[in-house]
Design an enzyme around this catalytic site. Structure first.
Site, PDB file in Angstrom:
ATOM      1  N   ASP A   2       0.821  -1.200   0.000  1.00  0.00           N
ATOM      2  CA  ASP A   2       0.000   0.000   0.000  1.00  0.00           C
ATOM      3  C   ASP A   2       0.869   1.269   0.000  1.00  0.00           C
ATOM      4  OD1 ASP A   2      -2.807   1.111   0.594  1.00  0.00           O
ATOM      5  OD2 ASP A   2      -1.608   2.035   2.189  1.00  0.00           O
TER       6      ASP A   2
ATOM      7  N   GLU B 116       1.411  -0.411  -4.958  1.00  0.00           N
ATOM      8  CA  GLU B 116       0.372   0.575  -5.227  1.00  0.00           C
ATOM      9  C   GLU B 116       1.061   1.926  -5.289  1.00  0.00           C
ATOM     10  OE1 GLU B 116      -3.466   2.993  -3.587  1.00  0.00           O
ATOM     11  OE2 GLU B 116      -1.798   2.501  -2.301  1.00  0.00           O
TER      12      GLU B 116
END
Ligand code: GLC
Ligand code: CA
Length: 541
Positions: free
Chosen positions: A200, A242
């Protein structure tokens, strides 16, 4: 020879809370998910990506982590999780999970202690300043919610840094202890049997004055350190970045094949939606041409939708306005710099278009990621707050709560979709399994077709430019296999002449229906396509 399994894999992103409730508390859980593994096996996915499953106060759906080595008690126990991993592996399905390196929850014991001030051994785990003007080159991501990346801590009388919500203080990666802690977390899960991570928000690990604090060399160096550890101890594990960035910047997250294995192709995604609206192959051709070639052991993760808003961060202002105009006619559909809708509502329930977008995604360079519910064409609920409208319970059948939970409907963590056009009574797994031509059955077929031809996942792509710009044509080649992909991006039937003289005398087989097409001759090859039609053809010498 390494096989790089992730290069041919189909990924399936799912939200544990939204998938299957096993104990009637109205929230999905790990035992529930385990009980649905048969469905995922049938669908044909190779790897599940789980949204964060760690203990969390839940102010950002688990992206606010309180304990990196535990399981959210609402989801189950570590034992449940291990059992789930074993059961998935037994069915040949790998599992990766979100890992939030950049920040913790403000309820994490580290932060609670850090607030005491410099006397705390954890103070330096976070980023502090007396001056909220520091790092002013960094943008604010959750623009509707936050006005600064600094928040005041009255306990220690200074500001702490947060790139996301103010309840998500950023970890301080200049502190070697933080670097060690997170490497330890990674080992913990891989030792348990997890197959990797969706990393993330990786651009934001380090910050430095005078920069936009994204993708700094320090950040790449740390990611490479993690990779070196993986290569040594867990050579089969995968990391997907990401990083919502332009292709040139995204390319850096792969290093020389010694950083991330994969990264989401954020720039490609909105352009697929643009191309079908404009009925023009330009947006796709332009972005694919701008997308750098990757080292051999790397792969793109391609997607149409995910658990967040359809982000338009990688669009020019003009493109963003266009996307809002076309896809977010109701202001309620807009969120942050994107659109909070699911796939099928975005495409106005035009299944031809839905198929086209999926079939476009499957043979484009990369491994596709399907978002749970989109394979059955679930609707959304734009009146739920934040991004919750695309995270509602999975529709399994037309029983109470769509078969998701046995609880009283009012106890559900979010209502199932009951609007007539997307009601769970007809849009659900059980019904679609019965209908031969349903979206679900078509998705299953496409996943199998993709698996059969490696050039769909690994092929080198070469555009062929027909005069008719409503049609997208490219050839793929891998290891002697040659494919020709033809897509009609328009809502009307289209004829197209394709320059294929180099393949003069070759045969063509349409691989979805296994149909022989006329031989390629020494003039342009002519085909016609119905609205949003497509052909995936194998070239036979
Ligand atoms: C990522 C996640 C998003 C989350 C944010 C903060 O962008 O996809 O859902 O809110 O990180 O952790
Ligand atoms: Ca439950």
């Amino acid at each position: 020879m390494k096989d790089y399994w992730y290069k041919d894999a189909v990924f399936y992103e799912l939200y544990i809370r939204g998938f299957q409730d096993s104990n009637g508390d109205g929230k999905g859980d790990i035992p529930g998910l385990t009980s649905r593994l048969g469905y995922l096996r049938e669908l044909g996915v190779d790897c599940i990506w789980l949204l964060p499953m760690y203990p969390s106060p839940g102010h950002d759906d688990g992206y606010d982590i309180q304990d990196y080595k535990g399981i959210n008690p609402e989801y189950g126990t570590l034992e449940d999780f291990k059992f789930f991993l074993d059961e998935a592996h037994m069915r040949g399905i790998r599992v990766i999970a979100d890992l939030v390196l950049n920040h913790t929850s403000d309820r994490h014991p580290w932060f609670i202690d850090a607030r005491k001030g410099p006397s705390s051994p954890y103070h330096d785990y976070y980023v502090w300043s007396d001056d909220p003007g520091k790092y002013s080159g960094a943008s604010i991501i959750f623009i509707n919610h936050e006005t600064s990346n600094w928040a005041w801590c009255p306990d220690c009388g200074s500001y702490y840094w947060h790139r996301f919500f103010s309840h998500q203080p950023d970890l301080n990666y200049r502190n070697p202890k933080v670097q060690e802690e997170m490497i330890d977390v990674i080992r913990f899960w891989l030792d348990m049997g997890l197959d990797g991570f969706r990393m993330d928000a990786v651009p934001y690990l380090f910050e430095r004055e005078g920069t936009n604090c994204e993708g700094l060399p320090e950040t790449h160096a740390y990611l490479k350190r993690i990779r070196a550890m993986l290569d040594e101890k867990y050579p089969d594990a995968v990391m997907i970045a990401e990083a919502n960035q332009w292709p040139e910047d995204l390319r850096q997250y792969f290093g020389d094949g010694d950083e991330m294995h994969m990264a989401f192709n954020f720039p490609l995604m909105p352009r697929l939606f643009m191309a079908v609206k404009q009925e023009h192959h330009g947006p796709i051709v332009d972005i694919v041409k701008r997308t750098p070639v990757l080292p051999e052991n790397c792969q793109w993760a391609t997607f149409l939708r995910n658990h967040d808003e359809l982000t338009l961060a990688m669009c020019t202002d003009e493109e963003r306005d266009y996307m809002y105009n076309e896809y977010a006619k109701d202001p309620q559909m807009k969120l942050y710099s994107g659109i909070r809708r699911r796939l099928v509502p975005l495409l106005e329930k035009n299944y031809r278009k839905v198929e086209l977008l999926n079939v476009l995604l499957f043979p484009l360079p990369g491994s596709p990621v399907i978002y749970y519910g989109d394979e059955i064409g679930m609707g959304d609920n734009i009146f739920l707050g934040d991004r919750n409208g695309v995270r509602t319970p999975m529709h399994w059948n037309d029983n109470r709560n769509a078969g998701f939970s046995a609880c009283n409907p009012s106890r559900l963590y979010a209502p199932v979709i009951t609007d007539a056009d997307y009601s769970y009574t007809s849009v659900n797994v059980q019904v679609e399994e019965m209908i031969p031509n349903s979206l679900l059955n078509w998705m299953k077929k496409m996943i199998r077709v993709r698996r059969k031809y490696k050039s769909f996942s690994r092929g080198a792509l070469r555009f062929i430019y027909p005069e008719n710009k409503k049609v997208l044509v490219y050839a793929l080649e891998y290891d002697g296999e040659q494919m020709l992909c033809v897509f009609n991006l328009a809502s009307s039937s289209q004829p197209v002449q394709i320059g294929l003289r180099e393949f003069n005398g070759c045969g063509l087989t349409e691989v979805i229906g296994d149909t022989e097409f006329p031989q390629i001759g020494d003039s342009d090859y002519q085909v016609t396509l119905g609205p949003y039609g497509y052909y995936l053809l194998e070239i036979k010498h």
